[in-house]
Write a protein that holds these residues in place. Structure first.
Motif, mmCIF file in Angstrom:
data_model
loop_
_atom_site.group_PDB
_atom_site.id
_atom_site.type_symbol
_atom_site.label_atom_id
_atom_site.label_comp_id
_atom_site.label_asym_id
_atom_site.label_seq_id
_atom_site.Cartn_x
_atom_site.Cartn_y
_atom_site.Cartn_z
ATOM 1 N N PRO A 38 -6.829 -20.952 10.670
ATOM 2 C CA PRO A 38 -7.828 -19.896 10.873
ATOM 3 C C PRO A 38 -7.851 -18.939 9.683
ATOM 4 O O PRO A 38 -6.872 -18.800 8.945
ATOM 5 C CB PRO A 38 -7.339 -19.186 12.137
ATOM 6 C CG PRO A 38 -6.499 -20.195 12.841
ATOM 7 C CD PRO A 38 -5.830 -20.978 11.752
ATOM 8 N N GLN A 39 -8.972 -18.282 9.509
ATOM 9 C CA GLN A 39 -9.108 -17.321 8.434
ATOM 10 C C GLN A 39 -8.260 -16.085 8.706
ATOM 11 O O GLN A 39 -7.954 -15.753 9.848
ATOM 12 C CB GLN A 39 -10.570 -16.917 8.273
ATOM 13 C CG GLN A 39 -11.462 -18.041 7.775
ATOM 14 C CD GLN A 39 -12.909 -17.601 7.639
ATOM 15 O OE1 GLN A 39 -13.444 -16.925 8.510
ATOM 16 N NE2 GLN A 39 -13.549 -17.986 6.551
ATOM 17 N N TRP A 70 -8.126 -18.991 18.664
ATOM 18 C CA TRP A 70 -7.625 -19.121 17.293
ATOM 19 C C TRP A 70 -8.682 -18.732 16.259
ATOM 20 O O TRP A 70 -8.864 -19.398 15.247
ATOM 21 C CB TRP A 70 -7.125 -20.547 17.030
ATOM 22 C CG TRP A 70 -6.168 -21.044 18.068
ATOM 23 C CD1 TRP A 70 -6.357 -22.096 18.922
ATOM 24 C CD2 TRP A 70 -4.868 -20.510 18.374
ATOM 25 N NE1 TRP A 70 -5.260 -22.254 19.736
ATOM 26 C CE2 TRP A 70 -4.327 -21.302 19.422
ATOM 27 C CE3 TRP A 70 -4.102 -19.457 17.858
ATOM 28 C CZ2 TRP A 70 -3.072 -21.058 19.970
ATOM 29 C CZ3 TRP A 70 -2.858 -19.210 18.415
ATOM 30 C CH2 TRP A 70 -2.352 -20.003 19.451
ATOM 31 N N GLN A 71 -9.331 -17.615 16.503
ATOM 32 C CA GLN A 71 -10.413 -17.183 15.618
ATOM 33 C C GLN A 71 -9.889 -16.667 14.277
ATOM 34 O O GLN A 71 -10.593 -16.756 13.271
ATOM 35 C CB GLN A 71 -11.235 -16.093 16.302
ATOM 36 C CG GLN A 71 -12.543 -15.792 15.612
ATOM 37 C CD GLN A 71 -13.511 -15.116 16.558
ATOM 38 O OE1 GLN A 71 -13.296 -15.073 17.765
ATOM 39 N NE2 GLN A 71 -14.600 -14.584 16.028
ATOM 40 N N GLY A 72 -8.696 -16.135 14.269
ATOM 41 C CA GLY A 72 -8.164 -15.633 13.015
ATOM 42 C C GLY A 72 -6.671 -15.433 13.075
ATOM 43 O O GLY A 72 -6.072 -15.333 14.147
ATOM 44 N N GLN A 124 -9.628 -16.792 3.107
ATOM 45 C CA GLN A 124 -8.621 -17.793 3.343
ATOM 46 C C GLN A 124 -7.275 -17.312 2.809
ATOM 47 O O GLN A 124 -7.196 -16.502 1.888
ATOM 48 C CB GLN A 124 -9.002 -19.106 2.646
ATOM 49 C CG GLN A 124 -10.146 -19.848 3.348
ATOM 50 C CD GLN A 124 -9.756 -20.274 4.734
ATOM 51 O OE1 GLN A 124 -10.275 -19.755 5.706
ATOM 52 N NE2 GLN A 124 -8.855 -21.219 4.856
ATOM 53 N N GLU A 180 -6.991 -27.114 10.860
ATOM 54 C CA GLU A 180 -7.469 -26.151 9.875
ATOM 55 C C GLU A 180 -6.854 -24.801 10.190
ATOM 56 O O GLU A 180 -6.800 -24.400 11.361
ATOM 57 C CB GLU A 180 -8.996 -26.059 9.912
ATOM 58 C CG GLU A 180 -9.593 -25.105 8.905
ATOM 59 C CD GLU A 180 -11.108 -25.048 8.976
ATOM 60 O OE1 GLU A 180 -11.715 -24.314 8.179
ATOM 61 O OE2 GLU A 180 -11.685 -25.735 9.847
ATOM 62 N N SER A 229 -5.706 -14.151 19.733
ATOM 63 C CA SER A 229 -6.245 -13.975 18.387
ATOM 64 C C SER A 229 -7.712 -14.368 18.260
ATOM 65 O O SER A 229 -8.208 -14.572 17.157
ATOM 66 C CB SER A 229 -5.402 -14.774 17.383
ATOM 67 O OG SER A 229 -5.277 -16.124 17.785
ATOM 68 N N GLY A 230 -8.402 -14.485 19.380
ATOM 69 C CA GLY A 230 -9.829 -14.741 19.323
ATOM 70 C C GLY A 230 -10.593 -13.773 20.194
ATOM 71 O O GLY A 230 -10.007 -13.086 21.041
ATOM 72 N N SER A 232 0.192 -19.965 8.833
ATOM 73 C CA SER A 232 -0.953 -20.711 8.329
ATOM 74 C C SER A 232 -0.660 -22.206 8.298
ATOM 75 O O SER A 232 -1.487 -23.027 8.728
ATOM 76 C CB SER A 232 -1.313 -20.212 6.922
ATOM 77 O OG SER A 232 -2.441 -20.880 6.413
ATOM 78 N N ARG A 236 -2.473 -24.987 10.700
ATOM 79 C CA ARG A 236 -3.199 -26.090 10.061
ATOM 80 C C ARG A 236 -2.693 -27.428 10.571
ATOM 81 O O ARG A 236 -3.467 -28.360 10.814
ATOM 82 C CB ARG A 236 -3.047 -25.984 8.550
ATOM 83 C CG ARG A 236 -3.823 -27.039 7.758
ATOM 84 C CD ARG A 236 -3.814 -26.750 6.269
ATOM 85 N NE ARG A 236 -2.471 -26.703 5.726
ATOM 86 C CZ ARG A 236 -1.861 -25.603 5.293
ATOM 87 N NH1 ARG A 236 -2.489 -24.442 5.383
ATOM 88 N NH2 ARG A 236 -0.650 -25.651 4.797
#
Length: 424
Positions: free
Chosen positions: A363-364, A203-205, A3, A361, A197-198, A352, A356
Motif C-alpha cells: 500500500p502507498q 489496506w488502503q495505506g 510509494q 503490492e 488502515s483503510g 512494506s 507486498r
C-alpha cells in the motif's frame, strides 16, 4: 500519497520460512476467528459502561497458554483501567518490536437500535465479522498474538524481543492508557499500531502520520428570563447566538498549516459534535454551548489553535455588541499531539515488504485520518507507525461495525513477516 522509497529493498525471510508461517496460520484460521470473537464478547466499552479489566485478564491467560508471557506487567493509574505489557525475549542483540493495540471500545451509544446483530456476539455475514470493536481494534490484537505464535513455533530465530502493548483508554483520549504507559516502556526500538488502515477499502495505506486531536467548546451567555416577555423587554437568546457561531466557525476560523507532503492533507474541523443549551419551555435560553473536534497536522501547535480561536471570537464580538462568548479546551482532549514516522525507518521497510509479499503490492504511504496512540510513544523517542491493521475506519464508532474475514487472515500473515523481518 507516495510509494515507499525502499520499495525494491531485499526481503530477508526465506521462502521456506514464509511457507512454514503461512501453513501454520492456515491450519489455525478457525482458531484466529474464535479469538477475535472471544475478544468481542468481552464488554470493554469505556467507562461508565464498562472497563478493560476483564479483557486484560483474558489476554493474560491467552498469552500464558501460548507461551508468549516471558515477562508480563499490568500497569495503569488505577486497577480499573489496566494496560498489559508482555515481552517474549529474543536471543539478544536484535531490534525489539512492540505490537500495540487498544482493548477499549467506544460506547454502543444511541445507535443501539440500529445494530442488526448483538454487538457483543461476533457474527459472520457475507464474509464480514460483525461486532463491537471488530475493526477498532480487537481483530488486530488477535492477529498480533497468532502472528507471534506462528513465528516462534515455526522456528524462526529472533535476536530482538516481541513486546505486546495492549492498552486501555485510547477511545477516551489515552490519558489513562498509552499516555501513562509510554514513559514506563523500556527496551523497545519501534512500535507498530494495528489501527484499521483503510476507509474506502482494506489496506488502503501504510500510515506514517496520525493527525492530532484538539477538543474545545464555544460557550455563549444570554438572558435567562420568562419567554413571554421576549417581545417586550430586551433579551438575548443564547441558543440563537450559538447557532450563528456554529454556521460561521468552519469558514471563518483561521488556523494556518502546511499541507502534508503525503497527499497534501490538512486539518479537519467537526463543529457541534455535542450541543447543549436552554432550560425548559417558557425560558429564554441563558446558556448554550457547542463542542468542536479539530484534527491537527504536523507543525500545528496548541498555542496556534488558541490564538486562532481567540482572534475569531474577538472579531465576532466586534460585529455583535450583544454577543457574550468564551471558549475552553476540553480536559484530557485539549491536545493529543500528531505523530510522524520517517519513511526510511526500518519498520516501514519491514511493513512494506511484508504487505507486498502477502497482498501482492505494498500500500502507498499516507496520513491516517484520525488520531492514534502513536504520539505518546513517539514523544518518548520510540519510532511509531501509527496505523497498519485489518479493517476500515468507516464502520468504526457506529452500528454494525465489522472487519472482513479475509483481512483478518491477511493481517496475521503480514504481522508474522514484520516480526520476523524486524526482530531478526
Amino acid at each position: 500519497m507516495t510509494q515507499h522509497p525502499l520499495e525494491g529493498a531485499a526481503y530477508a525471510l526465506t521462502s521456506d520460512q514464509t511457507a512454514a508461517i503461512d501453513s501454520f496460520l492456515a491450519e489455525r484460521e478457525d482458531e484466529l476467528i474464535t479469538l477475535v470473537s472471544d475478544l468481542i464478547a468481552i464488554d470493554s466499552q469505556i467507562p461508565p459502561y464498562a472497563d478493560e479489566r476483564e479483557i486484560v485478564a483474558f489476554l493474560v491467560s491467552v498469552l500464558d497458554r501460548a507461551g508468549l508471557a516471558d515477562d508480563v506487567s499490568i500497569i495503569g493509574p488505577t486497577p480499573e483501567r489496566p494496560s498489559l505489557i508482555a515481552r517474549v525475549s529474543g536471543s539478544g542483540g536484535g531490534r525489539s518490536l512492540m505490537l500495540n493495540g487498544h482493548t477499549d471500545t467506544k460506547p454502543i451509544g444511541e445507535a443501539a437500535d440500529l445494530w442488526r446483530t448483538d454487538p457483543h456476539t461476533a457474527t459472520i455475514v457475507d464474509g464480514k465479522l460483525v461486532g463491537l470493536g471488530a475493526t477498532d481494534m480487537k481483530a488486530a490484537v488477535a492477529c498480533m498474538i497468532l502472528a507471534a505464535r506462528a513465528v516462534l513455533e515455526t522456528g524462526v530465530k529472533l535476536r530482538g524481543d516481541i513486546v505486546f502493548g495492549f492498552v486501555a483508554d485510547e477511545e477516551a483520549g489515552a490519558q489513562l492508557g498509552s499516555k501513562f504507559v509510554a514513559p514506563r516502556v523500556e527496551n523497545v526500538d519501534a512500535v507498530l499500531i494495528g489501527e484499521p488502515s483503510g476507509w474506502e477499502h482494506d489496506w488502503q495505506g501504510i500510515h506514517l502520520v496520525s493527525r492530532g486531536v484538539c477538543g474545545f467548546r464555544i460557550r455563549v451567555t444570554g438572558t435567562q428570563m420568562h419567554s413571554s416577555l421576549s417581545d417586550r423587554m430586551p433579551s438575548v437568546n443564547a441558543s440563537l447566538k450559538l447557532a450563528d457561531l456554529m454556521l460561521r466557525i468552519g469558514s471563518e476560523l483561521d488556523l494556518p498549516f502546511t499541507p502534508h507532503p503525503l497527499g497534501g492533507v490538512g486539518p479537519t474541523l467537526n463543529t457541534g459534535v455535542m450541543i447543549q443549551g436552554g432550560t425548559y419551555f417558557g425560558v429564554v435560553p441563558g446558556q448554550a454551548e457547542f463542542a468542536c473536534d479539530l484534527r491537527t497536522v504536523p507543525g500545528q501547535t496548541r498555542e496556534q489553535v488558541a490564538a486562532g480561536i481567540e482572534a475569531w471570537l474577538e472579531a465576532c464580538r466586534a460585529k455583535d455588541p450583544d454577543l457574550q462568548v468564551d471558549y475552553e479546551f476540553e480536559p484530557g482532549l485539549d491536545w493529543i499531539p500528531w505523530s510522524e514516522l520517517e519513511a526510511d525507518h526500518p519498520l516501514v521497510s519491514a511493513v512494506s515488504g511484508a504487505a507486498r509479499d502477502v497482498l501482492g503490492e505494498a500500500p502507498q504511504l499516507g496520513v491516517f485520518p484520525g488520531g492514534t496512540d502513536a504520539p505518546w510513544f513517539s514523544q518518548q523517542g520510540i519510532p511509531t507507525l501509527p496505523s497498519f491493521g485489518p479493517g476500515t475506519l468507516t464502520c468504526a464508532h457506529g452500528p454494525n461495525e465489522f472487519v472482513s474475514v479475509q483481512s483478518i487472515h491477511e493481517a496475521a500473515r503480514i504481522y508474522a513477516r514484520v516480526i520476523a523481518e524486524f526482530c531478526a
